[in-house]
Design an enzyme around this catalytic site. Structure first.
Site, PDB file in Angstrom:
ATOM      1  N   SER A 151      -4.791  -2.824   5.369  1.00 13.92           N
ATOM      2  CA  SER A 151      -5.123  -4.032   6.033  1.00 13.92           C
ATOM      3  C   SER A 151      -4.282  -4.603   6.905  1.00 13.92           C
ATOM      4  O   SER A 151      -4.591  -4.898   7.815  1.00 13.92           O
ATOM      5  CB  SER A 151      -5.636  -5.007   4.651  1.00 13.92           C
ATOM      6  OG  SER A 151      -4.556  -5.510   3.849  1.00 13.92           O
ATOM      7  N   ARG A 178       4.389  -6.291  -7.073  1.00  7.85           N
ATOM      8  CA  ARG A 178       3.918  -5.285  -7.953  1.00  7.85           C
ATOM      9  C   ARG A 178       5.102  -4.390  -8.001  1.00  7.85           C
ATOM     10  O   ARG A 178       4.955  -3.040  -8.044  1.00  7.85           O
ATOM     11  CB  ARG A 178       2.628  -4.439  -7.281  1.00  7.85           C
ATOM     12  CG  ARG A 178       1.554  -5.195  -7.199  1.00  7.85           C
ATOM     13  CD  ARG A 178       0.146  -4.376  -6.891  1.00  7.85           C
ATOM     14  NE  ARG A 178      -0.912  -5.083  -6.534  1.00  7.85           N
ATOM     15  CZ  ARG A 178      -1.715  -5.854  -6.996  1.00  7.85           C
ATOM     16  NH1 ARG A 178      -1.372  -6.288  -8.155  1.00  7.85           N
ATOM     17  NH2 ARG A 178      -2.717  -6.586  -6.479  1.00  7.85           N
ATOM     18  N   LYS A 180       2.318   5.436  -3.371  1.00  9.98           N
ATOM     19  CA  LYS A 180       1.642   3.970  -3.090  1.00  9.98           C
ATOM     20  C   LYS A 180       2.961   3.024  -3.061  1.00  9.98           C
ATOM     21  O   LYS A 180       3.459   2.817  -4.312  1.00  9.98           O
ATOM     22  CB  LYS A 180       0.585   3.626  -3.975  1.00  9.98           C
ATOM     23  CG  LYS A 180       0.221   2.204  -3.502  1.00  9.98           C
ATOM     24  CD  LYS A 180      -1.053   1.933  -4.220  1.00  9.98           C
ATOM     25  CE  LYS A 180      -1.632   0.412  -3.774  1.00  9.98           C
ATOM     26  NZ  LYS A 180      -2.845   0.070  -4.718  1.00  9.98           N
ATOM     27  N   TYR A 185     -10.180   0.706   8.362  1.00 11.75           N
ATOM     28  CA  TYR A 185     -11.143  -0.480   8.392  1.00 11.75           C
ATOM     29  C   TYR A 185     -12.046   0.000   9.736  1.00 11.75           C
ATOM     30  O   TYR A 185     -13.077  -0.629  10.034  1.00 11.75           O
ATOM     31  CB  TYR A 185     -10.639  -1.566   8.369  1.00 11.75           C
ATOM     32  CG  TYR A 185     -10.141  -1.941   7.037  1.00 11.75           C
ATOM     33  CD1 TYR A 185     -10.818  -2.152   5.875  1.00 11.75           C
ATOM     34  CD2 TYR A 185      -8.725  -1.578   6.611  1.00 11.75           C
ATOM     35  CE1 TYR A 185     -10.360  -2.177   4.530  1.00 11.75           C
ATOM     36  CE2 TYR A 185      -8.190  -1.881   5.335  1.00 11.75           C
ATOM     37  CZ  TYR A 185      -9.056  -2.172   4.352  1.00 11.75           C
ATOM     38  OH  TYR A 185      -8.481  -2.275   2.996  1.00 11.75           O
ATOM     39  N   ARG A 220      -5.641  -8.805  -0.078  1.00 11.04           N
ATOM     40  CA  ARG A 220      -5.687  -9.633  -1.169  1.00 11.04           C
ATOM     41  C   ARG A 220      -6.519 -10.817  -0.602  1.00 11.04           C
ATOM     42  O   ARG A 220      -7.065 -11.244  -1.750  1.00 11.04           O
ATOM     43  CB  ARG A 220      -4.179  -9.896  -1.314  1.00 11.04           C
ATOM     44  CG  ARG A 220      -3.368  -8.724  -1.649  1.00 11.04           C
ATOM     45  CD  ARG A 220      -2.173  -8.987  -2.776  1.00 11.04           C
ATOM     46  NE  ARG A 220      -1.725  -7.470  -2.909  1.00 11.04           N
ATOM     47  CZ  ARG A 220      -0.311  -7.287  -3.149  1.00 11.04           C
ATOM     48  NH1 ARG A 220       0.483  -8.187  -3.151  1.00 11.04           N
ATOM     49  NH2 ARG A 220      -0.123  -6.178  -3.419  1.00 11.04           N
ATOM     50  N   GLU A 251       6.131  11.845  -7.277  1.00 12.37           N
ATOM     51  CA  GLU A 251       4.898  11.195  -7.649  1.00 12.37           C
ATOM     52  C   GLU A 251       3.874  12.275  -7.387  1.00 12.37           C
ATOM     53  O   GLU A 251       3.052  12.403  -8.309  1.00 12.37           O
ATOM     54  CB  GLU A 251       4.623   9.908  -6.822  1.00 12.37           C
ATOM     55  CG  GLU A 251       5.477   8.737  -7.445  1.00 12.37           C
ATOM     56  CD  GLU A 251       5.057   8.457  -8.912  1.00 12.37           C
ATOM     57  OE1 GLU A 251       4.022   8.709  -9.261  1.00 12.37           O
ATOM     58  OE2 GLU A 251       5.644   7.098  -9.222  1.00 12.37           O
ATOM     59  N   LYS A 283       0.201   5.876   1.254  1.00 10.45           N
ATOM     60  CA  LYS A 283      -0.312   4.392   1.431  1.00 10.45           C
ATOM     61  C   LYS A 283       0.768   3.431   1.495  1.00 10.45           C
ATOM     62  O   LYS A 283       1.598   3.373   0.619  1.00 10.45           O
ATOM     63  CB  LYS A 283      -1.183   3.992   0.608  1.00 10.45           C
ATOM     64  CG  LYS A 283      -1.874   2.605   0.548  1.00 10.45           C
ATOM     65  CD  LYS A 283      -2.874   2.479  -0.737  1.00 10.45           C
ATOM     66  CE  LYS A 283      -3.096   0.811  -0.444  1.00 10.45           C
ATOM     67  NZ  LYS A 283      -4.012   0.373  -1.472  1.00 10.45           N
TER      68      LYS A 283
END
Ligand code: PBG
Length: 327
Positions: free
Chosen positions: A275, A218, A197, A314, A207, A234, A249
């Protein structure tokens, strides 16, 4: 005279041939729809930067879940937006917190007709908006956060979820969640690890959707977009810790990562079309600059072609309906 003996165009000459030889075809059963539910809402509320996506009430969420099942989607990924937040994100663990309540609602509505999944992260529940607990100096405390994730996983499992999706990018999160689930008797609850990610600017509209309180970024826990091999590390760690499925992602800007991960692991690979990817297409389509449906299906096909077997998008419900008509 040159005679072109090799004529790949033969297999493109009409729709029937193209359909016959298509190598990749996203299927409704491989699409997962993310859904947002907000505590205390009385009417579903549109999200400005995600046209067509709603913050649901508990009631409208149930109805949307039924529609998603009717469209044939493979899963639903739930996100909760609490009315109140605190330093420790207690609302994510509380059995009466909005996400846990919503899991119960959706599971009681659709049962096993689709796979009910939940985001396992503190960022929607913390007053500072970070995915973990903070030390006094304001940095994210990896190991203290793991203990909170363990509790959150058990709470979500108790609410009836089938798959938990740890998305906070804390080191060791998959192992801790797996052990906590097993110790509580939830050996059948699967872990979809947000393994690779990235610290992406494509999360902007999300957000807004969760009314994120985050200031700053982040980058101390999500990955640097510059790195590919780091993703493989990872993913390897997550599989070793017991991940049942792994996710990359965002999706479209990271097709190389999806492809490399697919070549590396034997578990199902998912990708999250996030998004900002959705919002870009919707905005361009609203301006009449691109063909919305064609671009939607082209992006899903490309993500599938790169190696993602499961796609969170979505558009899942609409795309599932379109795909059923076309193929
Ligand atoms: C973290 C989480 C995020 C998204 C999914 N899970 C936000 C973040 O990492 O900042 C983003 C999804 C999207 O942009 O559609 N709980």
């Amino acid at each position: 005279m040159s005679y072109p003996e090799h004529r790949p165009r033969r297999l493109r000459r009409n729709a029937a041939v193209r359909r016959l030889v298509a190598e990749t075809r996203p299927a409704p059963a491989e699409l997962v729809v993310p859904m947002f539910v907000k505590e205390g809402l009385t009417e579903p509320r549109p999200i400005g930067s995600l046209p067509g996506v709603l913050q649901h009430t508990r009631d409208s969420l149930r109805k949307a879940a039924v529609e998603a099942v009717q469209a044939g989607v493979g899963g639903i990924m739930l996100f909760g937006v609490p009315a109140e937040r605190d330093e420790r994100g207690a609302g994510g663990i509380d059995p009466n917190g909005i996400l846990n309540v919503a899991i119960r609602d959706v599971v009681s509505e659709v049962g096993d007709a689709t796979v009910v999944m939940s985001d396992l992260c503190l960022d929607e529940f913390t007053s500072h908006g970070h995915c973990g607990l903070l030390t006094p100096d304001g940095s994210v405390d990896n190991d203290a956060t793991l203990a909170a994730y363990a509790e959150m996983a058990v709470a979500q499992a108790a609410a009836g979820v089938s798959v938990v999706g740890p998305s906070g990018m804390m080191d060791g999160q998959v192992g801790v969640v797996r052990r906590a689930l097993d110790a509580a008797g939830y050996t059948d609850v699967a872990v979809l690890a947000y393994a690779a990610k990235y610290a992406s600017a494509f999360y902007g509209p999300f957000r807004e959707a969760v009314e994120s309180a985050l200031e700053g970024d982040r980058r101390t826990y999500q990955q640097d977009p510059a790195n590919l091999r780091e993703s493989l590390r990872e993913v390897e760690l997550d599989v070793a810790e017991g991940a049942d499925m792994v996710m990359v992602k965002p999706a479209l800007p990271y097709l190389d990562v999806i492809s490399a991960v697919r070549a590396t692991v034997q578990v199902p690979v998912a990708a999250y079309q996030v998004s900002g990817e959705y919002a870009m297409v919707e905005a361009a389509a609203a301006n009449g600059w691109i063909d919305r449906e064609q671009v939607m299906l082209e992006t899903l096909t490309s993500i599938r072609r790169a190696g993602a077997q499961i796609i969170l998008t979505y558009w899942a419900v609409e795309a599932a309906e379109l795909l059923r008509q076309r193929y």
